[in-house]
Write an enzyme that holds these catalytic residues in place. Sequence first.
Site, PDB file in Angstrom:
ATOM      1  N   SER A  51      -9.145  25.763  79.157  1.00  0.00           N
ATOM      2  CA  SER A  51      -8.449  25.907  79.648  1.00  0.00           C
ATOM      3  C   SER A  51      -7.770  27.477  79.906  1.00  0.00           C
ATOM      4  O   SER A  51      -7.698  28.569  79.039  1.00  0.00           O
ATOM      5  CB  SER A  51      -7.295  25.359  79.170  1.00  0.00           C
ATOM      6  OG  SER A  51      -6.154  25.030  79.960  1.00  0.00           O
ATOM      7  N   ASP A  52      -7.014  27.962  81.350  1.00  0.00           N
ATOM      8  CA  ASP A  52      -6.328  29.295  81.710  1.00  0.00           C
ATOM      9  C   ASP A  52      -5.385  28.193  82.173  1.00  0.00           C
ATOM     10  O   ASP A  52      -5.329  27.686  82.940  1.00  0.00           O
ATOM     11  CB  ASP A  52      -7.345  29.880  82.235  1.00  0.00           C
ATOM     12  CG  ASP A  52      -7.126  31.300  82.400  1.00  0.00           C
ATOM     13  OD1 ASP A  52      -7.546  32.072  80.711  1.00  0.00           O
ATOM     14  OD2 ASP A  52      -6.993  31.911  83.091  1.00  0.00           O
TER      15      ASP A  52
END
Length: 194
Positions: free
Chosen positions: A75-76
């Site tokens: 995730s970012d």
Amino acid sequence: MNLVLASTSPRRKELLTHIGLGRAEFRFTQVAPDIDETPKAGELPRDYVQRLAAEKALAGLALCSGMSQPAVLGSDTIVVLENEILGKPVDEADAKRVLRALSGKAHTVMTAVALAKADQTSVRLVETLVRFCVLSDADIDAYVASQEPMDKAGSYGIQGLGGCFVESIEGSYSCVVGLPLVETRELLSEAGIR
């Protein structure tokens, strides 16, 4: 299937734990992938954040070579103001600059989540509009002195002291924290992880 979170973020770990709804059988491990987070020339914020999430998941998958059937979540999160990506601050002066820029304005928080398995990678993007109240220099100085903004995209944490600056949000709260819960649950469900 062995679930792996490709992140050492305590916020993402806590949010992923929530997805298990307290069930003892919902378990995951964590790895710390190392990727180059430099934006490519001309890359749009949406494309950038989705690429990073996928690269983190794939780099995490590479770290799980001895594991049976790994499914790796990457995730970012980025903050976008007037089409400029506001990442994590490099120092206190940068955090203050970013907070001054956000003061009294609306910005977009984009979080991408990717699930990588041996045969495929799926990515979801979530966007939330966040509006800040007007911040005084004293507010900014005190907040930066707390050190809370130093490891967060956009130099604030909505779930902490930085929540005092948030006038309103339109969209997913968990997106702003760093892992959109509904979309992550969908990815896991599609992969047969419950």
